[in-house]
Design a protein around this motif. Structure first.
Motif, short mmCIF file in Angstrom:
data_model
loop_
_atom_site.label_atom_id
_atom_site.label_comp_id
_atom_site.label_asym_id
_atom_site.label_seq_id
_atom_site.Cartn_x
_atom_site.Cartn_y
_atom_site.Cartn_z
N HIS A 92 0.67 -1.26 -0.32
CA HIS A 92 0.17 0.33 0.11
C HIS A 92 0.88 0.66 -0.13
O HIS A 92 2.16 0.95 0.59
N SER A 95 -1.10 6.95 1.37
CA SER A 95 -2.90 6.60 1.47
C SER A 95 -3.61 5.46 1.83
O SER A 95 -4.57 5.57 2.09
N SER A 96 -3.31 4.59 1.21
CA SER A 96 -4.10 3.33 0.98
C SER A 96 -4.57 3.25 1.94
O SER A 96 -5.32 2.37 2.39
N HIS A 98 -3.73 3.96 4.82
CA HIS A 98 -3.91 4.63 5.85
C HIS A 98 -5.30 4.38 5.41
O HIS A 98 -6.97 4.01 7.11
N ALA A 99 -6.25 4.23 4.71
CA ALA A 99 -7.75 3.78 4.64
C ALA A 99 -8.08 2.63 4.48
O ALA A 99 -9.05 2.29 4.82
N ALA A 100 -7.32 1.78 4.37
CA ALA A 100 -6.77 0.18 4.27
C ALA A 100 -6.90 -0.08 6.11
O ALA A 100 -8.37 -1.11 6.89
N ASP A 102 -7.88 2.00 7.96
CA ASP A 102 -9.81 2.71 9.22
C ASP A 102 -10.85 1.83 8.85
O ASP A 102 -11.26 1.36 9.64
N ARG A 103 -10.84 1.45 7.68
CA ARG A 103 -12.08 -0.16 7.11
C ARG A 103 -11.56 -1.06 8.06
O ARG A 103 -12.61 -1.68 8.03
N TRP A 144 -1.55 7.39 13.43
CA TRP A 144 -3.18 7.36 12.72
C TRP A 144 -4.11 6.60 13.46
O TRP A 144 -5.72 7.01 14.22
N SER A 148 -7.39 8.64 15.04
CA SER A 148 -8.30 7.64 13.83
C SER A 148 -9.67 8.24 14.71
O SER A 148 -10.08 8.56 16.56
N ARG A 149 -10.75 7.87 14.34
CA ARG A 149 -12.18 8.07 14.66
C ARG A 149 -12.73 6.25 15.65
O ARG A 149 -13.37 6.54 16.74
#
Length: 182
Positions: A92, A95-96, A98-100, A102-103, A144, A148-149
């Motif tokens: 990755h 950015s990808s 970080h998105a992975a 989070d998901r 991160w 994160s949320r």
């Protein structure tokens, strides 16, 4: 550096200190110690802290204890705990990844998982002479997760056992979901 004069109460305190001082062998005598009291340095102005840009959620990152009991730490260190979910960030970009991440954490929370095995790849060796940076994802993971949320749902982050990837992976331990009384 210019000093300030001692006040009356400070002079009295200094006199009491001088009365208890004995010279070390081969050093100046006690009489020379009764000379003028030292001048104190001028007070410094108070330091002003820079304003925080974003609140940082706090959860222990690798210190044993705190939110996990000793049993958890022993089981993780011995490799007995089987991860409920694996998130692999190999290949990755930042950015990808970080998105992975989070998901993956969102799915783990929704599914009720407790232990996530986060595969980041090994950090670069100190003696590495690569012309490009390595380990950027690994270096960013804790920040991160803190920002994160999902930070409130994370109990701890621990290094993985060698059977689960060792220094190339981390365990992310999620808090037990709270039972809602309706």
């Amino acid at each position: 550096m210019a000093g300030r004069r001692l006040g009356a109460d400070e002079e009295a305190l200094w006199a009491r200190v001088r009365a208890t001082v004995r010279a070390l062998p081969g050093r100046r005598s006690a009489e020379s110690a009764t000379a003028a009291p030292p001048s104190l340095p001028a007070p410094r102005p108070p330091r002003v802290a820079a304003p925080a840009t974003a609140p940082v959620a706090s959860f222990p990152t690798r210190a044993p204890g705190h939110t996990l009991d000793g049993g958890w730490d022993r089981r993780l260190a011995s490799g007995v705990v089987a991860p409920d979910r694996t998130i692999d960030l190999h290949g990755h970009t930042l950015s990808s990844a970080h998105a992975a991440l989070d998901r993956g954490v969102a799915q783990a929370i929704a599914h009720g998982d407790r232990v996530i095995l986060l595969v980041t790849g090994k950090p670069p060796r100190p003696d590495s002479h690569r012309p490009h940076a390595r380990g950027a994802i690994r270096a960013s993971i804790e920040d991160w997760l803190r920002l994160s949320r999902h930070a409130g749902a994370i109990a701890a982050i621990r290094s993985a056992h060698p059977r689960h990837g060792g220094s190339g992976a981390l365990y992310v331990i999620l808090r037990r979901p709270r039972a809602t009384n309706s």
